[in-house]
Design a protein around this motif. Sequence first.
Motif, PDB file in Angstrom:
ATOM      1  N   LEU A  47      40.041  47.191  43.684  1.00 27.68           N
ATOM      2  CA  LEU A  47      40.195  45.844  44.244  1.00 27.68           C
ATOM      3  C   LEU A  47      41.500  45.828  45.026  1.00 27.68           C
ATOM      4  O   LEU A  47      42.587  45.946  44.446  1.00 27.68           O
ATOM      5  N   CYS A  53      46.404  37.202  47.076  1.00 33.66           N
ATOM      6  CA  CYS A  53      44.999  36.937  47.437  1.00 33.66           C
ATOM      7  C   CYS A  53      44.118  36.659  46.217  1.00 33.66           C
ATOM      8  O   CYS A  53      42.941  36.336  46.368  1.00 33.66           O
ATOM      9  N   LYS A  55      43.963  38.777  43.163  1.00 35.05           N
ATOM     10  CA  LYS A  55      43.506  39.957  42.418  1.00 35.05           C
ATOM     11  C   LYS A  55      43.873  39.859  40.928  1.00 35.05           C
ATOM     12  O   LYS A  55      43.019  40.051  40.056  1.00 35.05           O
ATOM     13  N   SER A  56      45.131  39.559  40.643  1.00 36.63           N
ATOM     14  CA  SER A  56      45.583  39.495  39.250  1.00 36.63           C
ATOM     15  C   SER A  56      44.947  38.327  38.507  1.00 36.63           C
ATOM     16  O   SER A  56      44.589  38.443  37.327  1.00 36.63           O
ATOM     17  N   THR A  58      42.018  37.150  39.036  1.00 37.61           N
ATOM     18  CA  THR A  58      40.639  37.573  38.766  1.00 37.61           C
ATOM     19  C   THR A  58      40.577  38.439  37.520  1.00 37.61           C
ATOM     20  O   THR A  58      39.716  38.243  36.649  1.00 37.61           O
ATOM     21  N   SER A  59      41.495  39.403  37.429  1.00 34.39           N
ATOM     22  CA  SER A  59      41.488  40.317  36.281  1.00 34.39           C
ATOM     23  C   SER A  59      41.795  39.589  34.975  1.00 34.39           C
ATOM     24  O   SER A  59      41.168  39.844  33.942  1.00 34.39           O
ATOM     25  N   ASP A 193      46.054  46.865  36.518  1.00 34.83           N
ATOM     26  CA  ASP A 193      46.700  46.068  37.560  1.00 34.83           C
ATOM     27  C   ASP A 193      47.974  46.778  38.003  1.00 34.83           C
ATOM     28  O   ASP A 193      49.002  46.716  37.316  1.00 34.83           O
ATOM     29  N   ILE A 225      43.251  47.797  40.375  1.00 33.98           N
ATOM     30  CA  ILE A 225      43.884  46.891  41.337  1.00 33.98           C
ATOM     31  C   ILE A 225      45.132  47.559  41.892  1.00 33.98           C
ATOM     32  O   ILE A 225      46.009  47.963  41.129  1.00 33.98           O
ATOM     33  N   HIS A 227      47.738  48.362  45.786  1.00 34.76           N
ATOM     34  CA  HIS A 227      48.011  48.267  47.222  1.00 34.76           C
ATOM     35  C   HIS A 227      47.952  49.645  47.873  1.00 34.76           C
ATOM     36  O   HIS A 227      47.943  49.748  49.098  1.00 34.76           O
ATOM     37  N   MET A 242      39.730  42.190  49.219  1.00 33.59           N
ATOM     38  CA  MET A 242      39.873  40.762  48.927  1.00 33.59           C
ATOM     39  C   MET A 242      40.883  40.124  49.865  1.00 33.59           C
ATOM     40  O   MET A 242      41.943  40.690  50.143  1.00 33.59           O
ATOM     41  N   ILE A 247      36.079  38.054  48.406  1.00 35.81           N
ATOM     42  CA  ILE A 247      35.817  39.461  48.677  1.00 35.81           C
ATOM     43  C   ILE A 247      35.095  39.529  50.021  1.00 35.81           C
ATOM     44  O   ILE A 247      33.976  39.034  50.161  1.00 35.81           O
TER      45      ILE A 247
END
Length: 418
Positions: A47, A53, A55-56, A58-59, A193, A225, A227, A242, A247
């Motif tokens: 992800l 955006c 990501k964290s 969501t997790s 993450d 997750i 970068h 994302m 997404i």
Amino acid sequence: MNHINDTGNDVVVDVRDLKINIHLEEGTLTAVRGIDFTIKKGETLGLVGESGCGKSLTSKAILGINDRKCKAEGEVFFTTTTNGTVDLFQLDPRGKEIRGVRGKQISMIFQEPMVAFSPMYTIGNQINECTRLHITKDKKKSKEISLEMMKKVGIANAEKRYDQYPHEFSGGMLQRALIAMALVCKPKLLIADEPTTALDVTIQAQILELMKELQKDIGMAILFITHDLGTVAKMCDRVAVMYLGKIVETAPVEEIYANPQHPYTKGLIGSVHKIGTKKDKLFSIEGTVPLALNLPEGCGFYERCNERIEGLCNVKEPLPESIKDGHILCCHAHRKDKSSEGTKVSTEPIKKETLAKKEAQPAEKAKQANMEPVGTKKAGVQAGVTADIMNPVLETAKKAEGMSGEIGTAYQEGGKNE
């Protein structure tokens, strides 16, 4: 509790229409705006996206550990070891069943190791908590399991480190201890993450290899997750890109690198330096991610997009569409059906448009002054242009000088007469 029938497939987690809203005094912040993804047994889903955006969030929503201000909606179906497939959102967040899932069947490597551990307890005590709660009550055996995992993640002199406190560990060492705590129970789903942020390259490779080894042994699914697109290429089977809580593109890792379709995905891949290429500057996406507060209609990437379609992208939000086997895209510019009305207003990157405007400004100013811009003609022509400009100026100066002489003579004569 909402149980559904086990379909018999290899899907470990199935997230459907996940939304996370944060209610503020200024309005509702739509941090996650309806996302869908699945992860199968033994699969790694990457992800990726810019900071902020979603990501964290969501997790953490999968485990139900977000802040109380974050209101999650949707469905998260997880295949448990005892009760079949369960919607985690329907479980009591403080109940016995979800506690049997957290830490044991779903584990998480948090982004900030410095704040993930309690300063009041030793590292060994905190790793041991997982093993004694989910594996064995025997203290001696529990300690052996914890020490073995600490050694696997590269913590030297594990027996001594076991009795030390978090403040006695470096950042990279804390990261390893956090990874050990997440992996010690051999979960079905590991949420990682930014798991290798604080690690040097050698230990990073070792940790990734350990995760892949455990994945192979127990069929662990991983939500990765990050970068780091280089790590994604090495670690992941599929990639979900994302942007602003949505997404925008999902595809197998080979497909996403070889054939990216969404303008945002192209920008992310284009911003990575490639060894052997000669570039003065890396590509950058113009602008910043807008605040997800009272968002207007249309695509969230519209203002920054170099392929936007006026009258369509800023009016209607694109829906997910399968353009190839396993390749799902949310973009009006690349959809199969292009019969909708709209005008494509940009075919070149926004950065080039800006540069072109800047280059045109001197020419425009010169045109308004009825003179040619410097650098457009050869030296001889430039000299002629300079003479044309300067001759009237010199003539005016001479006239002024003559008038000044006449005024001076008249003044002197007037004095004599007096």
